[in-house]
Design a protein around this motif. Sequence first.
Motif, PDB file in Angstrom:
ATOM      1  N   ILE A  99      31.939  42.968  38.949  1.00 30.33           N
ATOM      2  CA  ILE A  99      31.904  44.274  38.300  1.00 30.33           C
ATOM      3  C   ILE A  99      30.468  44.543  37.869  1.00 30.33           C
ATOM      4  CG2 ILE A  99      32.701  45.593  36.296  1.00 30.33           C
ATOM      5  CD1 ILE A  99      35.283  44.035  36.380  1.00 30.33           C
ATOM      6  N   GLN A 144      30.379  50.291  36.604  1.00 28.31           N
ATOM      7  CA  GLN A 144      31.828  50.207  36.462  1.00 28.31           C
ATOM      8  C   GLN A 144      32.215  49.983  34.996  1.00 28.31           C
ATOM      9  OE1 GLN A 144      30.241  48.396  38.894  1.00 28.31           O
ATOM     10  NE2 GLN A 144      31.114  49.138  40.819  1.00 28.31           N
ATOM     11  N   LEU A 145      31.461  49.142  34.286  1.00 30.11           N
ATOM     12  CA  LEU A 145      31.719  48.906  32.868  1.00 30.11           C
ATOM     13  C   LEU A 145      31.516  50.171  32.040  1.00 30.11           C
ATOM     14  CD1 LEU A 145      30.110  45.375  32.351  1.00 30.11           C
ATOM     15  CD2 LEU A 145      32.537  45.959  32.451  1.00 30.11           C
TER      16      LEU A 145
END
Length: 89
Positions: A4, A8-9
């Motif tokens: 990730i 995306q975070l």
Amino acid sequence: MGGIGIWQLVIIAVIVVLLFGTKKLRNLGGDLGSAVKGFKSAIGDDKEQKSNVEKTSAEKTSESLADNSSTVTEETSKSTSKTKETDQA
């Protein structure tokens, strides 16, 4: 490629804030912080109680050793005085 990334975070964080709102997340963070603080203090209290028990048992042991040594000293002095009395007679 399979992990990730930072983007995306960020997207996940934005979705969470939109779903729950900042006020609810702030309250949740405060509750989580107080729970962790309570947990740490409970562990610290447990360790403190164990150390107090160990100190108390050590004090009892030293007191019993002191009592035993004073008893031995008294018995030795009694036997020494009896020996002196028999030597004088």
